[in-house]
Write an enzyme that holds these catalytic residues in place. Sequence first.
Site, PDB file in Angstrom:
ATOM      1  N   GLY A 138       0.986  -1.243  -0.125  1.00  0.00           N
ATOM      2  CA  GLY A 138       0.190   0.035  -0.176  1.00  0.00           C
ATOM      3  C   GLY A 138       0.890   1.205  -0.055  1.00  0.00           C
ATOM      4  N   LYS A 157     -12.105  11.926  14.738  1.00  0.00           N
ATOM      5  CA  LYS A 157     -10.919  11.284  14.959  1.00  0.00           C
ATOM      6  C   LYS A 157      -9.974  12.645  15.623  1.00  0.00           C
ATOM      7  CE  LYS A 157     -10.552   7.681  11.809  1.00  0.00           C
ATOM      8  NZ  LYS A 157      -9.969   7.242  10.486  1.00  0.00           N
ATOM      9  N   VAL A 191       1.234   3.633   2.242  1.00  0.00           N
ATOM     10  CA  VAL A 191       2.018   3.933   3.413  1.00  0.00           C
ATOM     11  C   VAL A 191       3.223   2.929   3.729  1.00  0.00           C
ATOM     12  CG1 VAL A 191       2.047   4.002   6.038  1.00  0.00           C
ATOM     13  CG2 VAL A 191       0.018   4.950   4.699  1.00  0.00           C
ATOM     14  N   CYS A 231      -3.693  10.853  10.231  1.00  0.00           N
ATOM     15  CA  CYS A 231      -2.560  11.998   9.936  1.00  0.00           C
ATOM     16  C   CYS A 231      -3.165  13.329  10.093  1.00  0.00           C
ATOM     17  CB  CYS A 231      -2.740  11.678   8.114  1.00  0.00           C
ATOM     18  SG  CYS A 231      -4.203  11.591   7.388  1.00  0.00           S
ATOM     19  N   HIS A 271      -1.642  17.453   3.327  1.00  0.00           N
ATOM     20  CA  HIS A 271      -2.899  17.612   3.771  1.00  0.00           C
ATOM     21  C   HIS A 271      -2.560  19.194   4.403  1.00  0.00           C
ATOM     22  CE1 HIS A 271      -4.636  13.787   3.650  1.00  0.00           C
ATOM     23  NE2 HIS A 271      -4.756  13.661   4.759  1.00  0.00           N
TER      24      HIS A 271
END
Length: 338
Positions: free
Chosen positions: A11, A217, A13, A131, A245
Amino acid sequence: KYNIAVVGASGAVGEELFRVLEEVKFPINDLLPLASANSAGIEVECQGNTYKIEELTESVFEGRDIDIAFFSAGGSISAHYAKYAVEAGAVVIDNTSHFRMDPDVPLVVPEVNPEDIELWEDTGIIANPNCSTIQMVQLLKPLHDLYGIKRVDVSTYQAVSGAGKAGMEELVRQMQDFFAFKLDESEVKAFAHKIALNVIPQIDTPQPNGYTKEEMKMVNETNKIMHTDFAVSATCVRVPVLRSHSESITVTFKEGVDVSVAEAREALDNFENVKVVDDLETHQYPMPIISTDTDYTYVGRIRKDIFAENILHMWGVADQVRVGAATNAVRIAQKWIK
Ligand code: HSE
């Protein structure tokens, strides 16, 4: 040297984890990349060695003498398989949301609450936060320690890579379709709507209070990591950016606290792994194109509220695949082995 397992090795990550482990020269003895049967046999490179991905099974950790198992393959995988890694003697550094709010599991951003790593022995698990939370608490911590935060309001601008490789591939495909004049027919799969030329004000599932899971979260994880109980309200938005982000953060300090821009800049600039980039006149401010592929959380547009002396606004950007996932997990591992 340590034996490392990486669950979710194919993946976004997982791939970044191999790069970060190599860059920091993590003392690796052996590496066991794990993924679903579909990816078994694919080769991965780390520190000049080649390793073959093996299928993740309940028994794959047995007799392998794994010291550290990184999990980045989704909450349901961690929920089922993390215990087998722990039983085989590994510490699990889990990048999913599955264990994050478990009161017995430490939730760690090494610059913010390194002392919590010591609690790993209770369960054998250390959770890596979401994140968007990681990059925000790196900016809140120095300000809170000096001045005391009462409330935080944040709007995020989250890259498609937050949804993994499928998210990145979908944006690229839709942009290609746009230039071929067929965006209307482009497949919509990774997100609820087309993400090319659009922004989507929903990340993850709706909650009964009108917020989304991603937003809650940020609320809950922030206070667990910082050992605080101040108010947080988040609006999380997906934007057509590949990586990194961005966050617009409004910090309300306690009544009577009057933090100048210079004081805030100094506190942020002195904090580990934070860089201030802040000059409107010369167009200097954090943006995804400066943060991508770096391990810093950048902050700028620091300014006082026009109407209230105890309110400060700032803009933070970080590469969430690195700072917000792989790098944070490796930094946890570096502290754990000390
Ligand atoms: N939940 C994040 C996102 C991924 O969707 O952007 C980072 O944990």
